[in-house]
Design a protein around this motif. Structure first.
Motif, short mmCIF file in Angstrom:
data_model
loop_
_atom_site.label_atom_id
_atom_site.label_comp_id
_atom_site.label_asym_id
_atom_site.label_seq_id
_atom_site.Cartn_x
_atom_site.Cartn_y
_atom_site.Cartn_z
N UNK A 33 26.93 -46.24 34.12
CA UNK A 33 26.88 -46.08 32.63
C UNK A 33 25.80 -45.62 32.05
N UNK A 34 25.06 -45.20 31.38
CA UNK A 34 23.35 -44.89 30.19
C UNK A 34 24.24 -44.74 28.59
N UNK A 35 22.69 -45.00 28.48
CA UNK A 35 22.55 -45.16 27.13
C UNK A 35 21.48 -45.06 26.06
N UNK A 48 23.34 -47.24 20.19
CA UNK A 48 23.49 -46.17 19.41
C UNK A 48 24.58 -45.17 20.43
N UNK A 49 24.52 -45.24 21.30
CA UNK A 49 25.96 -43.98 21.83
C UNK A 49 25.38 -44.70 23.58
N UNK A 68 24.68 -36.94 19.23
CA UNK A 68 25.16 -36.75 20.57
C UNK A 68 24.79 -37.11 22.15
N UNK A 69 25.03 -37.43 22.86
CA UNK A 69 24.54 -37.57 24.30
C UNK A 69 25.68 -37.10 24.96
N UNK A 80 19.57 -37.37 24.40
CA UNK A 80 20.04 -37.78 22.53
C UNK A 80 19.72 -36.43 21.64
N UNK A 81 20.61 -35.51 21.28
CA UNK A 81 20.59 -35.06 20.62
C UNK A 81 20.97 -35.31 19.08
#
Length: 120
Positions: A33-35, A48-49, A68-69, A80-81
């Motif tokens: 996972x990434x965030x 955030x996402x 948007x991630x 992260x847009x």
């Protein structure tokens, strides 16, 4: 064994856009996972996402419809847009990743963070 480096932060006017990038490097076998997290002055860090290895995403209510991630697994990079930015989005944004290293250890890594400032 794993390093994360964020880029893309800066100063932008309300309503503008920025794209943050986070590159993972080191002894990586696989990124799970990434965030993205953020911490505003005087406040706790908040999620955030997130995005899973399969591409499933989750967002904080405050950014839904605006942020948007995404990720590029071949490049070990998460993006992260950030569109329609608001002054309330001002914070230090940090990247997080869970990685399986080539020595078969699972590690939870954080980048140094990048400042995003949104002016009104």
């Amino acid at each position: 064994q794993v390093q994360l480096v964020e880029s893309g932060g800066g100063l932008v006017q309300a309503g503008g856009s920025l794209r943050l990038s986070c590159l993972a490097s080191g002894s990586i076998f696989r990124i799970n996972g990434m965030g993205w997290y953020r911490q505003a002055a005087g406040k706790q860090r908040e999620l955030v996402a997130t995005i899973t290895s399969g591409g499933t995403t989750k967002y904080a209510d405050s950014v839904k419809g605006r942020f948007t991630i995404s990720r590029d697994n071949a490049k070990n990079t998460v993006y992260l847009q950030m569109n329609s930015l608001k002054p309330e989005d001002t914070a230090v944004y940090s990247c997080n990743a869970e990685a399986l290293t080539t020595s078969w250890h699972t590690v939870d890594c954080w980048g140094q963070g990048t400042q995003v400032t949104v002016s009104s």
